[in-house]
Write a protein that holds these residues in place. Sequence first.
Motif, PDB file in Angstrom:
ATOM      1  N   ALA A 284       0.829  -1.210   0.000  1.00  0.00           N
ATOM      2  CA  ALA A 284       0.000   0.000   0.000  1.00  0.00           C
ATOM      3  C   ALA A 284       0.861   1.257   0.000  1.00  0.00           C
ATOM      4  N   GLU A 285       1.925   1.225   0.775  1.00  0.00           N
ATOM      5  CA  GLU A 285       2.811   2.391   0.845  1.00  0.00           C
ATOM      6  C   GLU A 285       3.484   2.649  -0.502  1.00  0.00           C
ATOM      7  N   LEU A 286       3.912   1.565  -1.152  1.00  0.00           N
ATOM      8  CA  LEU A 286       4.533   1.700  -2.468  1.00  0.00           C
ATOM      9  C   LEU A 286       3.548   2.289  -3.475  1.00  0.00           C
ATOM     10  N   CYS A 287       2.325   1.763  -3.495  1.00  0.00           N
ATOM     11  CA  CYS A 287       1.303   2.264  -4.416  1.00  0.00           C
ATOM     12  C   CYS A 287       0.955   3.722  -4.127  1.00  0.00           C
ATOM     13  N   ALA A 288       0.948   4.088  -2.854  1.00  0.00           N
ATOM     14  CA  ALA A 288       0.682   5.488  -2.503  1.00  0.00           C
ATOM     15  C   ALA A 288       1.742   6.395  -3.108  1.00  0.00           C
ATOM     16  N   GLY A 289       2.962   5.900  -3.186  1.00  0.00           N
ATOM     17  CA  GLY A 289       4.019   6.669  -3.843  1.00  0.00           C
ATOM     18  C   GLY A 289       3.762   6.825  -5.331  1.00  0.00           C
TER      19      GLY A 289
END
Length: 327
Positions: A284-289
């Motif tokens: 999720a954190e990667l996709c938020a980036g």
Amino acid sequence: HFGARALSYSTLNAAPIFHPQMAGLSGVVVLDGGMGHLLRQKGVEIKGEIGTLQRFLGVAMANIDLPQLVREAHEDYLRAGANVVTTNSYACVPRVVGDAERVLTTIRAAGTIAREAADAHKAMVAGCLPPLNASYRADKVADDDELQREYAVIAETIAPYSDVLLCETMSCAREAAAAVRAAKATGKPVWVSWALSEDMSGNLISGESIVEAVEALHLEPNGPVKACMFNCSSPEAISLALPRLRAAVPLGVATGGYANGFHSVKAPGTSSEYREDFTPEDYAELCAGWAADGSTILGGCCGIFPAHIAALAKRLNSTSGTAEQPS
């Protein structure tokens, strides 16, 4: 409520044109995760090396033999926060299921199941146009005549159930261009997604550059191709390639990514094929980036499950400044 009320929804005969407002509160469309691997968790047999044709026969036939299980898998992703479900027809191609009539039957069944699940959640359906041969094998892409013939049948058959047609896991520019031509002929909006090399070159599986892949589509502003993405590739490869994609597409064409959770697409197909070091929160954190950098269609592919999509929806909602959770 993420996506459900804020989603711009259409009927079968009036498909939407992509714009960020089609998304949920964050301005991002959330796709589902891998269907085949979720069905495997639910008891459908998957065996063989990753990417091979025989690996997903059981997944294709589940549309006929286990429709409630396929519906349940779609609903798992919708409840997790997905705005879009992709038809479970990735393996519904002649070299997997056999004769032409069986291909049509399995595709129609996949479309019906996805449409019913999406309608119940006011979500969208992406009709799948997959590789016709083994995945991740640019050397096995069919000749132009076969691509034109088979993609025309697949596109025409899945289109009535779909809001958008998704040409996915394309390993070379020629394959993607053929799938896109067939999808455009239906009059539906089109999304295209390529698979990337694992060598961290930022190129396609074929070795072609992102610029070459985009140029082969002859995109135009406000044309039928509404989005260009990468899928079933490592998250790291997608992170490397997305800036190049955003620079290559015309204004108004969305970008996005939905990675896999494999150690490698070259790994043998066993229960240990998934990465243990990549939690739903990490993904999720990667996709938020990716979203922060301008990509507006995000989700998951093989080895990305409802827990990842739930974490992604939650992360995007927190970014939008609301505490609303998926319904």
